[in-house]
Design a protein around this motif. Structure first.
Motif, PDB file in Angstrom:
ATOM      1  N   VAL A 111     -33.351  31.235 -15.079  1.00  0.00           N
ATOM      2  CA  VAL A 111     -32.889  30.242 -14.104  1.00  0.00           C
ATOM      3  C   VAL A 111     -33.130  28.826 -14.626  1.00  0.00           C
ATOM      4  O   VAL A 111     -34.055  28.579 -15.396  1.00  0.00           O
ATOM      5  N   GLY A 112     -32.252  27.925 -14.199  1.00  0.00           N
ATOM      6  CA  GLY A 112     -32.405  26.504 -14.530  1.00  0.00           C
ATOM      7  C   GLY A 112     -32.043  26.175 -15.970  1.00  0.00           C
ATOM      8  O   GLY A 112     -31.635  27.041 -16.748  1.00  0.00           O
ATOM      9  N   ASN A 113     -32.151  24.913 -16.318  1.00  0.00           N
ATOM     10  CA  ASN A 113     -31.912  24.416 -17.673  1.00  0.00           C
ATOM     11  C   ASN A 113     -30.606  24.896 -18.312  1.00  0.00           C
ATOM     12  O   ASN A 113     -30.567  25.220 -19.505  1.00  0.00           O
ATOM     13  N   LYS A 114     -29.555  24.942 -17.507  1.00  0.00           N
ATOM     14  CA  LYS A 114     -28.280  25.464 -18.004  1.00  0.00           C
ATOM     15  C   LYS A 114     -27.782  24.701 -19.227  1.00  0.00           C
ATOM     16  O   LYS A 114     -27.322  25.297 -20.203  1.00  0.00           O
ATOM     17  N   GLU A 115     -27.875  23.358 -19.162  1.00  0.00           N
ATOM     18  CA  GLU A 115     -27.350  22.552 -20.281  1.00  0.00           C
ATOM     19  C   GLU A 115     -28.111  22.833 -21.567  1.00  0.00           C
ATOM     20  O   GLU A 115     -27.508  23.014 -22.630  1.00  0.00           O
ATOM     21  N   ALA A 116     -29.433  22.835 -21.460  1.00  0.00           N
ATOM     22  CA  ALA A 116     -30.258  23.070 -22.641  1.00  0.00           C
ATOM     23  C   ALA A 116     -29.934  24.432 -23.242  1.00  0.00           C
ATOM     24  O   ALA A 116     -29.762  24.568 -24.454  1.00  0.00           O
ATOM     25  N   ILE A 117     -29.804  25.425 -22.372  1.00  0.00           N
ATOM     26  CA  ILE A 117     -29.536  26.778 -22.853  1.00  0.00           C
ATOM     27  C   ILE A 117     -28.166  26.842 -23.533  1.00  0.00           C
ATOM     28  O   ILE A 117     -27.998  27.416 -24.607  1.00  0.00           O
ATOM     29  N   GLN A 118     -27.197  26.171 -22.898  1.00  0.00           N
ATOM     30  CA  GLN A 118     -25.849  26.106 -23.457  1.00  0.00           C
ATOM     31  C   GLN A 118     -25.866  25.512 -24.868  1.00  0.00           C
ATOM     32  O   GLN A 118     -25.300  26.054 -25.807  1.00  0.00           O
ATOM     33  N   LYS A 119     -26.559  24.383 -24.990  1.00  0.00           N
ATOM     34  CA  LYS A 119     -26.648  23.686 -26.272  1.00  0.00           C
ATOM     35  C   LYS A 119     -27.274  24.601 -27.337  1.00  0.00           C
ATOM     36  O   LYS A 119     -26.814  24.669 -28.474  1.00  0.00           O
ATOM     37  N   PHE A 120     -28.303  25.319 -26.902  1.00  0.00           N
ATOM     38  CA  PHE A 120     -29.018  26.211 -27.810  1.00  0.00           C
ATOM     39  C   PHE A 120     -28.124  27.369 -28.251  1.00  0.00           C
ATOM     40  O   PHE A 120     -28.027  27.681 -29.440  1.00  0.00           O
ATOM     41  N   VAL A 121     -27.414  27.957 -27.297  1.00  0.00           N
ATOM     42  CA  VAL A 121     -26.531  29.086 -27.612  1.00  0.00           C
ATOM     43  C   VAL A 121     -25.446  28.644 -28.596  1.00  0.00           C
ATOM     44  O   VAL A 121     -25.169  29.336 -29.586  1.00  0.00           O
TER      45      VAL A 121
END
Ligand SMILES: Nc1ncnc2c1ncn2[C@@H]1O[C@H](COP(=O)(O)OP(=O)(O)OP(=O)(O)O)[C@@H](O)[C@H]1O
Ligand SMILES: [Mg+2]
Length: 419
Positions: free
Chosen positions: A18-28
């Motif tokens: 949950v949360g940190n969608k942008e960060a996760i997106q960038k990482f992926v």
């Protein structure tokens, strides 16, 4: 068997984080970009506050993309040699079965001081030439130690997730555990965690495990989280525990070590078990725990630790037979620890006085401070005239007199007699 919910409900796929969608997106995107060749930055540096899902994100991603995750904690790579042993070859060659590999250096904050310089340098070297994605994790990426390393990293910030996100996660867990929880109760836990999902989940487990319903009243007494709140939860589970299991479980949830927890329980048992028979039973249990602590100290055989834990948790919980739970008794910080953590100046002062006593009484200064000073204190508080005589005999300074008397007025009276 006791299993922490943080483990039981650890996200296995990125969808569950949950949360940190942008960060996760960038990482992926960065990880996927490796399919098209080596990207400009060969390492991603994930940073942010504890318990928000940094480690879990990397693990879930590796799982989703069927990548091999090579993972270590900072304690495993303090030196240059250790880093190279762990990651040197792995970062240069493909894996045995053609799966893609990702190398994770977690908890870089754990590297401290000059002794670890080699570790950071070796990580930097590997990062410069790696043939597979390197992931670094720390709470603070802007520590000067990482200044040089940062040049080679894609920085990705993880922020505290919103209360709504934390709440969502807690709701999911309640659903799976079959707990019917009041919205307010979960919201309270979520808010209290201040974005630390790990602590929110731990709190939820402490409060709700084994229950069918969780109400606002069950949780509202907690107050807002700080380091000590957690110990209060644990103490409550032990001193007011109804089952051995619950009390033992509490020990696992404590964020202090067993010795410190022992001190907390020892300090608080008398005020919370007021019936003398209950108190005697609890003290018996604690003394048994202490016997085993002593045995561990002597033999270094840590298998005894489970007896320590059993006696100080279940033993104390079962001691409550007659004491009624009435009203609210606050928990107290352990006096013995307070005494230990007394300021350096105070200890220096005690030693100074000890030296004065030593000259007259021919015993060591430490012994004097320990054995004579307490008596002086009693005299200084109760008999100004005798105190003045002793002060003169020992040649105490006005500061020393005030320290022994523990009162400005008393000290003034003694000094007046002296002059
Ligand atoms: N975003 C999240 N979504 C779901 N669960 C989470 C999330 N963040 C943390 N958790 C829970 O908390 C546990 C700890 O999370 P994690 O190890 O990823 O934290 P972290 O950010 O790496 O913290 P630290 O800086 O202390 O290492 C997880 O096992 C999981 O149960
Ligand atoms: Mg982590």
């Amino acid at each position: 068997m006791y299993q922490p919910w943080t483990v039981k409900y650890k996200p296995k796929t990125l969808k569950e984080v949950v949360g940190n969608k942008e960060a996760i997106q960038k990482f992926v995107e960065w990880v996927k970009s490796w399919d098209r060749g080596i990207p400009p930055k060969r390492a991603a540096f994930l940073y942010g506050p504890p318990g928000v899902g940094k480690t879990v994100t990397v693990e879930a991603l590796a799982n989703d993309l069927k990548m091999e995750l090579v993972e270590k904690n900072a304690s495993d790579y303090r030196t240059e040699e250790a880093v190279k042993r762990f990651a040197g070859l792995a970062s240069q060659y493909g894996s045995l079965f053609g799966t893609k590999r990702i190398i994770l250096f977690d908890e870089l904050d754990g590297l401290t001081g000059t002794a670890d310089k080699g570790g950071v340098k070796a990580i930097t070297d590997i990062t410069k030439t790696a043939q597979c994605p390197i992931v670094l994790i720390a709470n603070n990426a802007f520590d000067p130690r990482f200044a040089f390393l940062r040049n080679y990293c894609l920085l990705i910030e993880f922020k505290k997730p919103s209360t709504t996100d934390v709440l969502k996660h807690l709701k999911g867990i309640c659903l799976k555990e079959g707990i019917e929880a009041e919205e307010n109760a979960l919201k309270f836990i979520a808010q209290r965690s201040e974005g630390d999902i790990r602590s929110a989940v731990t709190d939820l487990q402490a409060l709700a495990q084994g229950k069918k319903r969780l109400t606002y009243d069950d949780v509202s007494w907690l107050g807002f989280r700080d380091r000590q709140e957690t110990i209060f939860t644990v103490l409550r589970m032990i001193l007011y525990g109804k089952t051995c299991e619950g009390a033992k479980r509490a020990v696992d949830m404590a964020d202090v070590d067993t010795d410190m927890l022992f001190e907390w329980i020892y300090e608080n048992v008398p005020a919370h078990l007021t019936d003398p028979h209950d108190l005697a039973r609890a003290m018996d249990a604690l003394s048994m725990a202490d016997v085993y602590r002593g045995r561990i100290r002597k033999t270094q055989d840590w298998s005894f630790v489970r007896y320590v834990v059993d006696f100080m948790s279940a033993g104390v919980a079962m001691a409550r037979v007659n004491t009624k739970t009435s009203g609210w008794t606050p928990f107290r910080f352990p006096e013995r620890i307070q005494a230990l953590s007394r300021s350096k100046e105070e200890r220096a002062m005690q030693l100074e006085i000890g030296r004065k006593i030593k000259r007259r009484c021919h015993i060591s200064a430490t012994r004097a401070a320990k054995e004579v000073l307490p008596y002086l204190r009693i005299i200084f508080k109760n008999n100004v005239k005798m105190a003045a005589g002793i002060a003169k005999w020992l040649d105490l300074t006005p500061e020393m007199i005030e320290y022994v008397a523990e009162s400005k007025e008393k000290a003034a009276a003694i000094n007046k007699l002296l002059s």
